[in-house]
Design an enzyme around this catalytic site. Structure first.
Site, PDB file in Angstrom:
ATOM      1  N   GLU A  26      -3.931   8.649 -21.346  1.00 21.34           N
ATOM      2  CA  GLU A  26      -4.857   9.793 -20.608  1.00 21.34           C
ATOM      3  C   GLU A  26      -6.302   9.406 -20.876  1.00 21.34           C
ATOM      4  O   GLU A  26      -6.713   9.423 -21.836  1.00 21.34           O
ATOM      5  CB  GLU A  26      -4.362  11.028 -21.097  1.00 21.34           C
ATOM      6  CG  GLU A  26      -4.538  12.248 -19.876  1.00 21.34           C
ATOM      7  CD  GLU A  26      -5.835  12.597 -19.387  1.00 21.34           C
ATOM      8  OE1 GLU A  26      -6.357  11.742 -18.519  1.00 21.34           O
ATOM      9  OE2 GLU A  26      -6.567  13.309 -19.807  1.00 21.34           O
ATOM     10  N   GLN A  39      10.548  10.316 -11.069  1.00 19.77           N
ATOM     11  CA  GLN A  39      10.687  10.580 -12.452  1.00 19.77           C
ATOM     12  C   GLN A  39      11.802  11.413 -12.702  1.00 19.77           C
ATOM     13  O   GLN A  39      11.863  12.454 -12.272  1.00 19.77           O
ATOM     14  CB  GLN A  39       9.295  11.282 -13.186  1.00 19.77           C
ATOM     15  CG  GLN A  39       9.313  11.373 -14.693  1.00 19.77           C
ATOM     16  CD  GLN A  39       8.002  11.828 -15.072  1.00 19.77           C
ATOM     17  OE1 GLN A  39       7.787  13.269 -14.823  1.00 19.77           O
ATOM     18  NE2 GLN A  39       7.187  11.301 -15.762  1.00 19.77           N
ATOM     19  N   GLY A  40      12.440  11.024 -13.640  1.00 22.55           N
ATOM     20  CA  GLY A  40      13.720  11.863 -14.148  1.00 22.55           C
ATOM     21  C   GLY A  40      13.578  12.316 -15.611  1.00 22.55           C
ATOM     22  O   GLY A  40      14.397  11.734 -16.481  1.00 22.55           O
ATOM     23  N   SER A  46      12.494  16.061 -16.500  1.00 20.17           N
ATOM     24  CA  SER A  46      12.894  17.374 -16.626  1.00 20.17           C
ATOM     25  C   SER A  46      14.271  17.894 -16.390  1.00 20.17           C
ATOM     26  O   SER A  46      14.827  17.005 -15.299  1.00 20.17           O
ATOM     27  CB  SER A  46      11.831  18.398 -15.965  1.00 20.17           C
ATOM     28  OG  SER A  46      10.645  18.163 -16.320  1.00 20.17           O
TER      29      SER A  46
END
Lengths: 404, 319, 404, 319
Positions: A255, A137-138, A140
């Site tokens: 979620e 995952q990119g 932050s």
């Protein structure tokens, strides 16, 4: 005055159907787990990948991959409760964790399911489920943490490509992943949430510099990634240009209350083990467990974990009814983060000098408690600090006014 | 597995909430305090009228009852609610009229350092709980000493100078079950009081302005409010779980589930009471504002059926 | 490498001079206290006034009135340490508290000393010291609490008078006081701090409606005061018109670290008494004190109080050296407020059912612990909430940026 | 009564602080970790050179020493500082060269559940503290097992498989005084580490921007920082008080004063370490940022001369 209209009641027990699911899963796990190789060393990333994806392939072959994904995309389409059972049983039987498949299975994959084109789905979803492709995952950046939407990593359109220049951080397994779900800035002239685009980045693209980021425990699963004119085809865009913030947030609504189930089960075991340790360790000549104060504190934590387990079941039941978890998710994380800090502090008081080692000392099972204490320092930071979570609870649930 | 209110339960709880708001509005508490916390028999009969004491004989479950008691706690309704409910449930023939509101039943648990009876002057029957037996006595016959200034003016108390005698009306398993149900229903009231304290504090924080904005816009206040909600929601989950288990719809150890509920609901109510006062600032410390009433009731309820610490000790004993 | 230049050392002991002061004071107290009448009932305000001011007169006659006031204004000009000793000895000997003289002696008086005209000083200072006049404070308003400077109570100049209309709150002893130190708004067109004026209000002025404000404990020393065109001569102004904020803040710089000394001493006694009670009360057949957890918690509080006593001495020493207390005052109040909440909670757990009475029950000295617990609820609110105190510490001491 | 640093003391403390900043800059810690936490003998001799170990024989008081050790703690200087200082102070003839930095002296306290020696590979003498006696052994002669991954990489540790034998070099009152001084000097280091953690967190909070302003402008961060300062200042007052009493310039019970100091300094250092990490967010959890180093050292120091809880128990014992 009030009448009982139906015999439906709140029930914490599992239905027959759920029990059948559990029994079949348990039988399968008992069958296959002996054939799973021992876990590789934590820093042996090559073999970890083989191990993690191998386990994913076994799940796939048995029909357990993408347990909560829709059936039409190759998932099992299980209910949140079945997902809970899956997590319970794999934890209980000490099956491998989701490991480095977690971004693909729990975040990027579900996002693709919801937002990707038919071609993108066909290309990526099966390979995630089979363990063929690992995702990272990119999102932050050094200057975009709690305030993720302020991200600056720039993508400029150049013909059929986006050209990416900038930096990402906290990208776990970047050095071993095949694809990266990426948020980039494609418009700097509009309010920050409106100039972001969601891209699928192949990790073999040219122009990337991946540097492991060492944590305070010395582990290296997180990376910093530097981009210098990295080209990604426009065809790899998911959703519209500048609509990436919405695309990324879509996953949040997935979620189903199961996010912390494995953590919870580990914590419950940790407290039981701490009580056992307290019965074994002596202090001033008698068992530490004889100390009513220590005992009460451990029991209090144990009771709180029971309550959080009940809260988990409430969240899952809510998801089952309404399709999403309301305030319960944030409440859970806040309570859980705080509880784990106290548990960690209590553990170290009991261990005293034994806390100076990350590994077991002297045949006492202390390492897990030291590790647990350090882990606790991160829970209230990762995936939204407790400070941000409290703002969310106060503003969205209690309706208190925004700061500005 | 389904751990969410059913539609029936939602209707039941909403109905009781409306009833309480109408019959026991929060503004009615100050006048009751002025009477020394004396109970209004007509109001008590109205409680019985909506079925509060006869829930179980009317076919409602312990979980349903917990939802109802959550609302009674939210409204800070004074009086021996759990004792009368439990008498109507478990001693229906011995203590006739408890279910219909004709007989107000109180219960005093023999305790260290002192045994106290609440609402003594309004009781028709006083139960004395000691160990695993319950005796019934005439409230007028027991030697007591009035407490001049009760902590909670809505809960007048007498010190019991002697807590012996009376006719044993329950023992063993019945008493153990009684105590479990009493603890869970008390926990439900604590949960209700916690949420009421939150609502009041949030309402105040939205309206009260300092430094040019509502104090609820300040993170310090927001985070206190969020922490209240976290405690209350966790306690609620534990309380419902205990009730569901008592209904036979769970696989947990009953005593453990009950202790978790009472422990956390007690912590939550005291915490929410305390922080509710803090959010109100100076006004929280005044008689006129209800913030302090939630805290006082929290103190009272914590002492029913074992306080938070005693339940933590009970949990430790089972580990 | 380093050299010892002088033999001066940090010393927690009292000097000979300080010991002499203590001995004389103690002798005097032993001499006069037996002649002091018993304390009137807490709600008998008329007799409380007689009692409080009577004691003040005795202090005056013996030269102990205005212990920390400059000698030239009739005070004793004692050092902060002597002030500490005074508070220690009066507490130890259970002498009457400052009671309703507190605004005059500790706030209004020192403000007059610093800012009033010669005539104002001559008129008021001796009568405060002698106990002839009781003062109250009209600062807070319903909408000006933490944000005191936003006060709205209006004073309009009319010839030689100010005409006051508005409301004050938390004015203690207003129903029995002779004068009130008042902050009023004299200019609504300027930033809020710049339109405030400090006035001496005679409490027999016409147009006031004083209503007692009941606290959660039922006590009535606080009042709301409503002003309907109340006339105060301009001659009663202290400082310039619109300079009242500065005048009021002047007193804050008089803080010499002694503000909480009596409180502290009472708290230390409270903890000792709680330990004694725990040794007396039984729980499950043995003394509550046998519970290591309870014992540890009490001991921890006791140790913290020792530390706060040391902090008090540091603050006083700093005041003696520099003339004012730095960060120590806020730090003290934050720590003390939080400690008292924990002490209160612990007390109630020990008392269990006995906590349901504000008075002693069953010959057990429980009332003071219940009262102490309720009092604790107010410490973090009165004289600046803990939230405001934390802002001050963070911004002024740590230099963190202002919110806006 | 005068409980404020004298000018001499201010000069002493400032001087040591400058020395530490020059000789042990915080950036020098990572390279030391890379060596497995091995001590640099030249640096150790420089510590001795400014008189750190010989303070008492040079006429400085325990209070002066506490001020010095506060600075050593602030700089997170690794090594058996208290043990070498105490050896130079109380065992000058037995353990020659401790004061001059030629002999590095460590101390292992026999403890439950395990006895551990720190910096074993760099020690010239190892003292073993058991009850009220101290024995000296050859560090190479004791059976030990290395800890592969120490919690604090700047504090390498060995498990001692046996902690008997050696020559008794101190008993009774000397050992009791040794432990008091050791606890107070450790508390001073904890206080120093607490303030350093605060400084680092505040500096970060001033510079780090999120949501368009420095995170230090948010009340949540401000209040965490304020709470850190409160803990540290209270602990400092207690630590100085204990030192002053040990110097004979106070009237408090010595053991009590020492326990209060060690208890609160331990609490403060752990709290400031923890909150310092939290304020740093994700970066606080990285190797590269020093926030975590303050927490790790706090854990280590809490276990020296009795942890916070043990001192609370000691206080209880005296009540």
């Amino acid at each position: 005055m009030y009448q009982i209209l139906s015999r439906v009641a709140m029930d914490l027990r599992y239905t027959e159907q759920e029990q059948t699911f559990r029994a079949e899963l348990r039988a399968w796990l008992a069958d296959v787990l002996p054939s799973v190789a021992p876990e590789p060393h934590r820093d042996d990333w090559k073999n970890r990948r083989v191990w993690d994806t191998g386990w994913q392939r076994m799940l796939f072959d048995a029909g357990y991959a993408g347990i909560n994904w829709p059936k039409e995309y190759g998932g099992r389409g299980a209910t949140p409760t079945e997902h809970l059972i899956f997590l319970e049983e794999t934890e209980r039987m000490r099956a491998p964790y989701v490991g480095m498949n977690f971004v693909g299975l729990l975040h990027a994959g579900p996002t693709l399911v919801a937002e990707a084109s038919t071609e993108q789905k066909a290309h990526h979803l099966p390979s995630i489920l089979k363990g063929d492709h690992v995702w990272c995952q990119g999102f932050s950046e050094p200057n975009a943490g709690s305030d993720l939407a302020s991200l600056q990593c720039r993508a400029i359109r150049d013909g059929d490509d986006y050209v990416i220049t900038g930096q990402k951080i906290w990208t776990s397994f970047a050095h071993i992943a095949d694809y990266c779900e990426m948020l980039v800035r494609t418009d700097t002239e509009v309010p920050k949430h409106r100039g972001i685009t969601w891209l699928i980045l192949p990790m073999d693209a040219k122009g990337m510099d991946i540097r492991p980021l060492r944590t305070m425990e010395g582990s290296t699963e997180f990376c910093e990634v530097f981009f210098d004119e990295v080209r990604v085809p426009v065809a790899n865009r998911v959703g519209d240009e500048n609509d990436g913030w919405r695309v990324a947030m879509v996953t949040l609504s997935f979620e189903r209350g199961t996010a912390f189930v494995s953590e919870m089960l580990q914590s419950m075991e940790l407290v039981r083990d701490l009580a056992d340790l307290a019965k074994k360790v002596t202090r001033n000549g008698s068992a530490a467990w004889d100390d009513t104060g220590l005992r009460r504190d451990i029991a209090h934590l144990s009771g709180e974990l029971d309550a959080l387990w009940s809260l988990t079941k409430r969240n899952i039941s809510e998801a089952q009814r309404t399709g999403f978890v309301g305030v319960g998710g944030n409440v859970f994380k806040l309570a859980y983060s705080e509880l784990r800090q106290r548990l960690g502090e209590l553990s170290l008081r009991l261990l005293d000098r034994a806390s100076l080692s990350l590994d077991d000392v002297h045949e006492l099972p202390t390492g897990k408690h030291v590790h647990g204490r350090i882990h606790a320092l991160s829970i209230g930071i990762a995936a939204g600090t407790s400070q941000v979570q409290r703002n969310i609870v106060a503003e969205r649930t209690l309706g208190l006014p925004k700061d500005r | 597995m389904d751990f969410w209110r059913t539609q029936d339960q939602e209707a039941l709880q909403d109905g009781i909430r409306s009833f309480c708001q109408g019959r026991f509005p929060i503004e009615s508490l100050q006048p009751i305090e002025a009477t020394g916390g004396r109970l209004d028999r007509a109001a008590w009969r109205d409680l019985a009228g909506v079925g509060v004491f006869s829930l179980r004989h009317d076919g409602f479950s312990i979980t349903d009852s917990a939802l109802v008691f959550e609302e009674l706690g939210r409204a800070l309704i004074p009086g021996p609610l759990t004792a009368t409910y439990l008498a109507a449930t478990h001693l229906r023939t011995v203590l006739e009229g408890a279910d219909s509101g004709e007989r107000i039943v109180g219960l005093a648990q023999v305790a260290e350092p002192v045994t106290m009876a609440e609402h003594l002057l309004d009781l028709d029957s006083l139960l004395i709980l000691q160990g695993d037996s319950i005796a019934v006595v005439d409230p007028n016959s027991v030697p007591t000493q009035v407490v001049e200034r009760p902590l909670d003016p809505l809960t007048p108390v007498h010190v019991m100078l002697s807590a012996t005698g009376g006719e044993i009306v329950a023992t063993g398993d019945v008493v153990r079950q009684w105590c479990r149900e009493g603890a869970v229903l008390t926990a439900a009231m604590q949960v209700g009081a916690s949420f009421a304290a939150i609502d009041l504090a949030v309402e105040y924080a939205k309206g009260r302005e300092q430094f040019g904005r509502p104090i609820g816009a300040f993170q310090a206040v927001k985070h206190m409010a969020a922490d209240m909600l976290v405690k209350a929601e966790v306690a609620r989950a534990a309380t419902y779980a205990a009730a569901v288990n008592l209904d036979g719809n769970g696989d947990d150890d009953l005593d453990r589930a009950v202790s978790v509920a009472k422990m956390l609901a007690g912590d939550a109510a005291l915490f929410c009471g305390k922080i509710g006062i803090q959010i109100h600032g100076g006004m929280g410390f005044t008689w006129e504002v209800n913030a302090q009433r939630y805290w006082k009731r929290a103190v009272v309820l914590d002492t029913h059926y074992g306080n938070s610490e005693m339940h933590a000790d009970a949990l430790a004993g089972s580990m």
